[in-house]
Write a protein that holds these residues in place. Sequence first.
Motif, short mmCIF file in Angstrom:
data_model
loop_
_atom_site.label_atom_id
_atom_site.label_comp_id
_atom_site.label_asym_id
_atom_site.label_seq_id
_atom_site.Cartn_x
_atom_site.Cartn_y
_atom_site.Cartn_z
N LEU A 29 -4.80 -9.07 -3.32
CA LEU A 29 -4.50 -7.77 -3.91
C LEU A 29 -4.69 -7.78 -5.43
O LEU A 29 -5.00 -6.76 -6.03
CB LEU A 29 -3.06 -7.35 -3.58
N ILE A 48 2.01 -3.79 -6.90
CA ILE A 48 1.32 -5.05 -6.60
C ILE A 48 1.75 -6.13 -7.57
O ILE A 48 1.86 -7.30 -7.22
CB ILE A 48 -0.21 -4.83 -6.62
N PRO A 113 -3.39 3.21 -4.50
CA PRO A 113 -3.93 2.38 -5.58
C PRO A 113 -4.15 3.15 -6.87
O PRO A 113 -4.26 4.37 -6.87
CB PRO A 113 -5.28 1.92 -5.00
N ASN A 152 -6.62 -2.17 -0.34
CA ASN A 152 -5.16 -2.15 -0.47
C ASN A 152 -4.47 -1.86 0.86
O ASN A 152 -3.48 -2.51 1.19
CB ASN A 152 -4.73 -1.13 -1.52
#
Length: 196
Positions: A29, A48, A113, A152
């Motif tokens: 990630l 993340i 994202p 993602n």
Amino acid sequence: MYCSVGLARSLGLALLPLALCCIVANLLLLFPMGESAYIQQNRLANYILYFGGLGGGGLLMLIPAVAFSTLGKCGCCWNESLMMCGSVLAAVVGLVGSGYCFVISGLALIEGPQCFTILGWGYPFAGDQGRYLLQPERWSNCTQPVHIVEWNVTLLCVLLGLAVLEFIICLIQLGSGLVNAICRPCCYKQEYSLNA
């Protein structure tokens, strides 16, 4: 006791690959499509960088994995109840780690994202409470990083699944350890009174 130790060791051995997979998924990630430019430019989604898979589902999960798999092998003179109490504490650490991984991965999935759209860099899916997951035709709005939504979503779903498995394994050991830690002394008292 031997059954519960055998179960704990099996659960510990099952946790090891799950923890390693969480670490790998979280590292992936950090480098969308294998590129390091986005982490250097701070273009990754906020959640993340909370390292749910690396810290919670990965490194923290190694504590119960090692504790369970080495249960009874240390050559110590601990009694069985104390040994099971140790496994209960390790299971609680595992529950916290897997819970953290699950929550952070879920929040990252809902937020979506950070990517480049026609409006510039931002979070184009942040306001829709995760509805974008059911609307793959909108994913192409993100032009950079390429295929970031698919990247993602796939890795975060993997982390969610691994966190659930880790939670179940730690919950099983928590129950087993509590039963053995609480019931064993009672069994020994009964055996002692019968032998006397």
